[in-house]
Design an enzyme around this catalytic site. Structure first.
Site, PDB file in Angstrom:
ATOM      1  N   CYS A  32     -18.063   2.966  -2.053  1.00 24.86           N
ATOM      2  CA  CYS A  32     -17.007   3.967  -1.946  1.00 24.86           C
ATOM      3  C   CYS A  32     -17.643   4.619  -1.193  1.00 24.86           C
ATOM      4  O   CYS A  32     -16.977   5.776  -0.818  1.00 24.86           O
ATOM      5  CB  CYS A  32     -15.454   3.972  -3.372  1.00 24.86           C
ATOM      6  SG  CYS A  32     -15.304   2.286  -3.611  1.00 24.86           S
TER       7      CYS A  32
ATOM      8  N   ASP B  90       7.725   6.981  11.104  1.00 30.21           N
ATOM      9  CA  ASP B  90       9.451   6.527  10.326  1.00 30.21           C
ATOM     10  C   ASP B  90       9.445   6.129   8.829  1.00 30.21           C
ATOM     11  O   ASP B  90      10.201   5.366   8.477  1.00 30.21           O
ATOM     12  CB  ASP B  90       9.504   5.342  11.590  1.00 30.21           C
ATOM     13  CG  ASP B  90       8.741   3.951  11.529  1.00 30.21           C
ATOM     14  OD1 ASP B  90       8.081   4.707  11.015  1.00 30.21           O
ATOM     15  OD2 ASP B  90      10.024   3.209  12.726  1.00 30.21           O
TER      16      ASP B  90
END
Length: 225
Positions: free
Chosen positions: A45, A139
């Site tokens: 990570c 959207d």
């Protein structure tokens, strides 16, 4: 079950390294990429978020907001950023400016469908998450998702390529072929008739001559707008 393509971004209120945010307010009509990470202070990570921070300008150019998720406290995430930036100093440096959600109760992980089954819990008995990438359109609908195992770091160059493909094809009646990159030719969707294609693509296209005799592979220049 988690999010499926076409599902709406959950409108959660979340703690982040940039303060408390509502996800819909943060997205605010832009493209949004959300990347999940199992925990702070984990090696893969650390390399991923460092590379993501280096590429921030590429996402900015494409109008894509970036957000991370970890399963630890926001305070830990803020301290972790110092490690990330120090690690990347040897390869060009970086500045982590995107917010990271502290998902300690796994409410975000559950809403997005990121609970890992292979290793069901951490040392505190909380469920672990997988490495996910979620890309939402303006959207607020999910356009793409990629899931990686904990052992495999992401390739953000490929993720940027998928964003370029999404932004090129949305509403353009085309798809992108294998290994496509910006500037390459596209493929006219099979649902578009030759008559409709003639109106949409007045520059013309090339139809592949295939043994089946079917005229389904129509190659056209990348749409300019």
């Amino acid at each position: 079950m988690g999010l499926l393509l076409g599902d709406e971004l959950p409108d959660l209120t979340v703690p982040t390294t940039a303060g408390v945010m509502k996800l819909h307010d943060f997205a605010a009509g832009s493209w949004l990429m959300v990347c999940s990470h199992p925990a702070t202070w984990t090696p893969v990570c650390t390399t991923e978020l460092g590379r993501l921070a280096q590429l921030q300008s590429e996402f900015d150019k494409r109008g894509v907001k970036v957000m991370g998720i970890s399963c630890d406290r926001v305070e830990d995430d803020a301290e972790w950023i110092k490690d990330i930036e120090t690690w990347m100093a040897g390869s060009g440096g970086c500045k982590v400016t995107f917010p990271i959600i502290g998902d300690t109760d796994r409410s975000v992980a559950k809403a997005f469908g990121m609970i890992q089954t292979e290793h069901p819990s951490d040392s505190a008995g909380m469920p672990m998450t997988v490495r996910n990438v979620f890309i939402f359109g303006p959207d607020k609908k999910l356009k793409l998702t990629i899931t990686y195992p904990a052992s495999c770091g992401r390739n953000f160059d490929e993720i940027i390529r998928t964003i370029d493909s999404l932004q090129t094809t949305t509403g353009k009646s085309v798809a992108t072929p294998v290994d496509w990159k910006v500037g390459d030719a596209c493929i006219i969707l099979p649902s578009v008739s030759d008559e409709a294609a003639a109106e949409k693509f007045p520059q013309g296209w090339k139809t592949a001559d295939l043994p089946s005799g079917k005229k389904y592979l129509r190659i056209v220049e990348m749409p300019k707008e």
